[in-house]
Design a protein around this motif. Structure first.
Motif, PDB file in Angstrom:
ATOM      1  N   GLU A 189      35.057  34.119  47.053  1.00  8.42           N
ATOM      2  CA  GLU A 189      33.991  34.599  46.176  1.00  8.42           C
ATOM      3  C   GLU A 189      34.352  34.326  44.720  1.00  8.42           C
ATOM      4  N   PRO A 190      33.383  33.958  43.890  1.00  7.91           N
ATOM      5  CA  PRO A 190      33.662  33.845  42.453  1.00  7.91           C
ATOM      6  C   PRO A 190      34.133  35.188  41.906  1.00  7.91           C
ATOM      7  N   LEU A 191      35.082  35.157  41.001  1.00  4.66           N
ATOM      8  CA  LEU A 191      35.593  36.378  40.404  1.00  4.66           C
ATOM      9  C   LEU A 191      34.787  36.763  39.167  1.00  4.66           C
ATOM     10  N   ARG A 192      34.882  38.041  38.796  1.00  2.74           N
ATOM     11  CA  ARG A 192      34.280  38.522  37.554  1.00  2.74           C
ATOM     12  C   ARG A 192      35.408  38.866  36.586  1.00  2.74           C
ATOM     13  N   MET A 193      35.298  38.357  35.386  1.00  6.56           N
ATOM     14  CA  MET A 193      36.338  38.598  34.391  1.00  6.56           C
ATOM     15  C   MET A 193      36.228  40.010  33.821  1.00  6.56           C
ATOM     16  N   GLY A 194      37.382  40.692  33.686  1.00  2.83           N
ATOM     17  CA  GLY A 194      37.425  42.017  33.097  1.00  2.83           C
ATOM     18  C   GLY A 194      38.271  42.010  31.838  1.00  2.83           C
ATOM     19  N   PRO A 195      38.588  43.169  31.288  1.00  9.35           N
ATOM     20  CA  PRO A 195      39.355  43.247  30.050  1.00  9.35           C
ATOM     21  C   PRO A 195      40.706  42.545  30.143  1.00  9.35           C
ATOM     22  N   LYS A 196      40.965  41.711  29.170  1.00  7.89           N
ATOM     23  CA  LYS A 196      42.213  40.958  28.990  1.00  7.89           C
ATOM     24  C   LYS A 196      42.390  39.790  29.964  1.00  7.89           C
TER      25      LYS A 196
END
Length: 514
Positions: A189-196
């Motif tokens: 699955e494509p990932l979702r970018m989070g803080p840092k």
């Protein structure tokens, strides 16, 4: 080109602390699978937890709730964490060609993964583990190699993060396809970018260090080959072996010099050079007599650089640095790779001496004043020109090597509003070192071509076990030059024999080594 087929056999177990250059090479060129230690995963989780704790407290943290570079004063709100990190990946995609090979991409992926596993980035564990998934599935993002100033490869490395969210192109299964399609085919699955996350992906020297590790692996094999070429040339010259007396080397016991001495003596084991000394030849030209010292200096340069780079591969170069045990995230300059970049500069200069001495041995072998053989090692002076023009080729290559050895680590600008006023040009330093190594393979191939020709012209020699194996390997691809023919083909054949490792393998087999 990498086949894309992943080795389903032995797996490299990573913990962030024990990666070697040989292991990195095996993953890059041998398509070895990787796994991540449970302790490393725990470190990733602890580090990520601290990131969220500090984000909730709204403490100013570079790259977390504040911008990066000159934008360090801009506040990033929690609602924009994902958007900011996506934007960071897109905005840092600024490199230009050439493109990395699949093997080089794998080296970059592994170098970055191992550093992440120490738990000092605060990266989302799923993002860190995606590096391993890319390696194990053979998903290779398209990386371009020019654009970094060598203070983290921030302009080069963002395509890896983009591929993780399904953007950009990758090579997968021998095809160049959109990253989203490759993820779908691999069941990811494509990932979702989070803080840092975005900063942790781009703020790394993994392009320079990963490809640098490949360069050092190539350099170590090259120096073994250089010893073999020198040994065969000494046989061809009927040179003096007094310079190989262990006693004189042990009064000046530099490690690299002793390693080269040991290698050349093993190559010449059982040679009749030890039995038939020319009493009038007390000293050969320095290009023959000084081999252990010259090659030894290059070995010591390589050893220094390797020790520093291995330290880098097993540490964190992140800014800011997450310290879970102390509950802090600290801005720093650990992204500066100058300590090992200077090693590559030194290695390049050391290889110049290896190249020049090889060229001088080649020129001496074509000179009857030194060999007592025909001019240019022709089989028939009345009707053949022999190896005359090859001298131009080898010295032209040496000129290129000397040019490439010029230092560039000090050529940098002050950037980002005069905030970033130090750089190292690390990717270019590594690239030019690899270019030196490649040209030096050609230089040594031409020396081997001359040595084999001279040995045939002499006839009835008892070569050493190792040098005889080298001679046979050369003659398996290039016959004796009994009449003039195109030399390009002969040079290329020996170059491929050397570059593929087949010549060294033939020598090691003859000596009973592995």
């Amino acid at each position: 080109m990498n086949s894309g087929r992943i080795d389903r056999g032995e797996t490299l177990h990573l913990d962030g602390r024990n990666l070697t250059i040989q292991e990195l090479y095996n993953v890059s060129y041998g398509n070895k699978r990787v796994s991540v230690a449970a302790a490393a995963t725990e470190r990733l989780e602890r580090s990520r937890k601290l990131v969220f704790e500090l984000a909730e407290q709204d403490q100013p943290v570079y790259g977390l709730n504040r911008g990066v570079g000159w934008n360090k004063d801009k506040k990033i709100s929690p609602s924009f964490f994902e958007g900011f990190n996506r934007n960071l990946l897109f905005s840092h995609h600024a490199a230009v060609k050439p493109e990395a090979t699949e093997e080089e991409v794998r080296a970059v992926l592994l170098a970055r993964l191992n550093g992440l596993l120490l738990g000092h980035t605060g990266i989302q564990p799923a993002v860190a583990l995606r590096y391993a998934e890319f390696l194990n599935h053979g998903i290779h993002p398209v990386l371009r190699l020019r654009g970094s100033v060598g203070a983290s490869d921030i302009t080069l490395i963002s395509p890896i993060g983009l591929a993780m969210i399904g953007e950009g192109n990758v090579r997968y299964g021998g095809e160049l396809i959109p990253a989203g399609e490759a993820l779908l085919r691999a069941g990811l699955e494509p990932l979702r970018m989070g803080p840092k996350d975005g900063l942790a992906i781009v703020s790394s020297n993994a392009v320079s260090s990963g490809i640098g590790a490949l360069a050092l692996h190539e350099g170590r094999l090259l120096l073994e080959l250089a010893d073999a070429a020198a040994a065969l040339s000494l046989e061809a010259l009927r040179g003096n072996v007094s310079a190989l007396d262990p006693a004189v080397h042990h009064v000046r016991p530099y490690q690299g010099q002793l390693e080269s001495l040991d290698g050349i003596r093993r190559l010449l084991r059982d040679s009749d050079l030890w039995d038939n000394q020319n009493a009038e030849s007390l000293q050969d030209p320095l290009s023959f007599r000084d081999v252990c010292q010259i090659h030894g200096a290059a070995r010591d340069s390589l050893a220094y650089t390797e020790s520093r780079l291995v330290t880098h591969l097993n540490c964190s170069d992140d800014n800011p640095c997450v310290l879970p045990d102390e509950g802090r995230i600290v801005s720093n300059a650990n992204f500066d790779p100058i300590v090992w970049v200077l090693g590559f500069e030194m290695l390049g200069n050391a290889l110049v001496h290896v190249s020049r001495s090889s060229c001088f041995r080649t020129l001496k072998l074509g000179n009857p004043a030194f060999t007592g053989l025909t001019r240019f090692l022709t089989a028939n002076e009345a009707s053949s020109i022999g190896l005359c023009t090859v001298q131009k080729t080898v010295t032209a290559l040496d000129a290129e090597i000397r040019h490439l050895s010029n230092p560039v680590s000090a050529d940098y600008y002050s950037l980002a509003g005069d905030i970033e006023d130090h750089g190292t040009n690390a990717p270019f330093v590594v690239a030019k070192t690899r270019d030196i190594i490649d040209r030096l393979y050609y230089v040594l191939a031409i020396e081997l071509l001359h040595a084999a020709q001279a040995i045939d012209l002499r006839g009835e020699l008892r070569l050493g076990k190792g040098s005889a194996a080298a001679y046979r390997a050369i003659r398996s691809v290039v016959p004796f030059l009994d009449q003039d023919r195109e030399q390009t083909k002969d040079i290329e054949q020996i170059y491929e024999l050397c570059k593929s490792g087949q010549l060294l393998q033939a020598i090691k087999s003859a000596l009973g080594e592995h």
